[in-house]
Design a protein around this motif. Structure first.
Motif: not given
Length: 114
Positions: A62-64, A66-70, A72, A112, A114
């Motif tokens: 999952s997103k964490y 300031n990293y871009d999801i791509k 990650i 991912e 969500k």
């Protein structure tokens, strides 16, 4: 007598198994997948014989921060690939084909959360 009477280390007096005897999927989330934790994965993979059994491995990320999801997603893919390639080395004769086998059989997923 233990200094810590209400605690125990890997002692289970209930005679129940920690892991069920059979599963059709194993889901991972919130794990670093680092080399330091490799022995946990190896134990689970050995116990369930992931090479031969019809078990799907699902790795969520999952997103964490300031990293871009791509970024990650790519990092997770790299970590899962490294984990399975390392584990494959422990399987005599067939281990080199573990990751391609799991991918072709659609038994490894990186998703991912969500």
């Amino acid at each position: 007598m233990s200094k810590y009477p209400n605690t125990f280390l890997a002692v289970d007096n209930s005679n129940t198994q920690l892991l069920p005897k059979s599963v059709n999927k194993i889901i991972f989330y919130g794990h670093s997948l680092s080399q330091a934790d490799y022995s946990y994965f190896q134990s689970i993979f050995d116990y369930y014989n992931i090479y031969s059994e019809n078990i799907t491995l699902i790795f969520y990320y999952s997103k964490y921060g300031n990293y871009d999801i791509k970024e990650i997603a790519k990092d997770q893919f790299d970590k899962v690939s490294r984990l399975l390639e390392n584990y494959g080395k422990s399987i005599p004769d067939k281990g080199k084909s573990l990751l391609p086998k799991l991918l072709l059989e659609k038994r490894v997923k990186i998703l991912e959360y969500k």
